[in-house]
Scaffold this active site. Structure first.
Site, PDB file in Angstrom:
ATOM      1  N   GLU A  45      39.847  45.009  10.771  1.00 27.14           N
ATOM      2  CA  GLU A  45      38.612  44.609  11.210  1.00 27.14           C
ATOM      3  C   GLU A  45      37.641  45.620  11.968  1.00 27.14           C
ATOM      4  O   GLU A  45      37.838  46.534  12.670  1.00 27.14           O
ATOM      5  CB  GLU A  45      38.680  43.588  12.649  1.00 27.14           C
ATOM      6  CG  GLU A  45      37.481  43.167  13.285  1.00 27.14           C
ATOM      7  CD  GLU A  45      37.852  42.507  14.494  1.00 27.14           C
ATOM      8  OE1 GLU A  45      36.677  42.469  15.309  1.00 27.14           O
ATOM      9  OE2 GLU A  45      38.822  42.188  14.923  1.00 27.14           O
ATOM     10  N   ARG A  49      29.762  47.411  15.629  1.00 27.99           N
ATOM     11  CA  ARG A  49      29.225  48.108  16.988  1.00 27.99           C
ATOM     12  C   ARG A  49      28.602  49.392  16.808  1.00 27.99           C
ATOM     13  O   ARG A  49      28.115  50.004  17.755  1.00 27.99           O
ATOM     14  CB  ARG A  49      30.361  48.092  17.900  1.00 27.99           C
ATOM     15  CG  ARG A  49      31.125  46.953  18.190  1.00 27.99           C
ATOM     16  CD  ARG A  49      32.110  46.926  19.265  1.00 27.99           C
ATOM     17  NE  ARG A  49      32.944  45.769  19.515  1.00 27.99           N
ATOM     18  CZ  ARG A  49      33.913  45.643  20.281  1.00 27.99           C
ATOM     19  NH1 ARG A  49      34.415  46.887  21.032  1.00 27.99           N
ATOM     20  NH2 ARG A  49      34.705  44.579  20.448  1.00 27.99           N
ATOM     21  N   LYS A 133      40.590  33.523  17.855  1.00 22.87           N
ATOM     22  CA  LYS A 133      40.816  34.725  18.877  1.00 22.87           C
ATOM     23  C   LYS A 133      40.938  34.545  20.072  1.00 22.87           C
ATOM     24  O   LYS A 133      40.057  33.437  20.592  1.00 22.87           O
ATOM     25  CB  LYS A 133      39.644  35.690  18.268  1.00 22.87           C
ATOM     26  CG  LYS A 133      39.615  36.988  19.084  1.00 22.87           C
ATOM     27  CD  LYS A 133      38.077  37.646  18.495  1.00 22.87           C
ATOM     28  CE  LYS A 133      38.202  39.081  19.207  1.00 22.87           C
ATOM     29  NZ  LYS A 133      37.078  39.948  18.673  1.00 22.87           N
TER      30      LYS A 133
END
Length: 213
Positions: A45, A49, A133
């Site tokens: 993943e 960011r 998640k």
């Protein structure tokens, strides 16, 4: 429309730990994904960011065919579209909004949204989601909280992320409602910055062995 679990489930069951990566240098994307795949973690993943994240996804997806490149920290439908256009094969969000669910409905790429409270989880169930998640895992109550959810929400399985380390990953994975965990410890910044791909491969291999042991 239900979650595209047929596409997401093999990714989540394929390895006990999904590396969560924040890539600041595009040049690191391919060798990092390659090292993790060699260590038994083909699914990664790459979080949005950094400004380089979309390019990192594009390069890793194009240059490392053995990798299953996903995009994380997806907050908006526009980011969803950008990530999938870059080659992401799954999308991860730190929360759940109707706008993201609508974007997922119109995409072939599956979404793993986050939910914490019973009400959030029940809302996701109503939308057809059974794979979620759990973020931020440690800060939201950790092991005791997830264990308490297992019986009343038995049909839901989680990927806890946030505060997961080599020391506690095994404890999470032993919970009946946890299918895998997400963590960054297998690709620490100091090793990435040094380009020490062999050490990252070793960390990945050790994490997989420990989680399955």
């Amino acid at each position: 429309m239900p979650q595209k679990a047929d596409k997401l489930l093999p990714i989540m069951t394929g390895q006990p730990v999904i590396p969560v990566l924040k890539i600041a240098r595009v040049a690191d994307a391919a060798p990092l994904a390659r090292a993790l795949a060699r260590g038994g973690m083909p699914a990664v993943e790459i979080t949005l960011r950094t400004r380089e994240a979309l390019d990192a996804i594009r390069i890793a997806a194009a240059e490392v065919p053995e990798a299953i490149v996903g995009a994380g920290t997806i907050l908006t439908p526009r980011q969803y579209d950008q990530a999938t256009a870059a080659g992401a094969r799954f999308v991860v969000s730190p929360g759940t909004t109707q706008e993201l669910l609508d974007a997922a409905r119109g995409s072939d790429v599956p979404l793993l949204p986050a939910a914490i409270t019973p009400s959030e989880i029940m809302a996701a169930i109503e939308e057809g989601y059974s794979l979620l998640k759990f973020f931020p895992a440690e800060q939201a109550g950790g092991l005791p909280f997830l264990k308490a959810l297992a019986s009343p929400l038995a049909g839901v399985r989680f990927c806890p992320t946030g505060g997961i380390t080599a020391a506690n990953a095994g404890d999470y994975l032993r919970l009946p409602n946890v299918i895998c965990v997400g963590g960054s410890w297998v690709a620490p910044d100091e090793l990435v910055n040094a380009g020490n791909w062999d050490a990252i491969e070793d960390l990945a291999r050790q994490a997989v062995a420990a989680a399955r042991g």
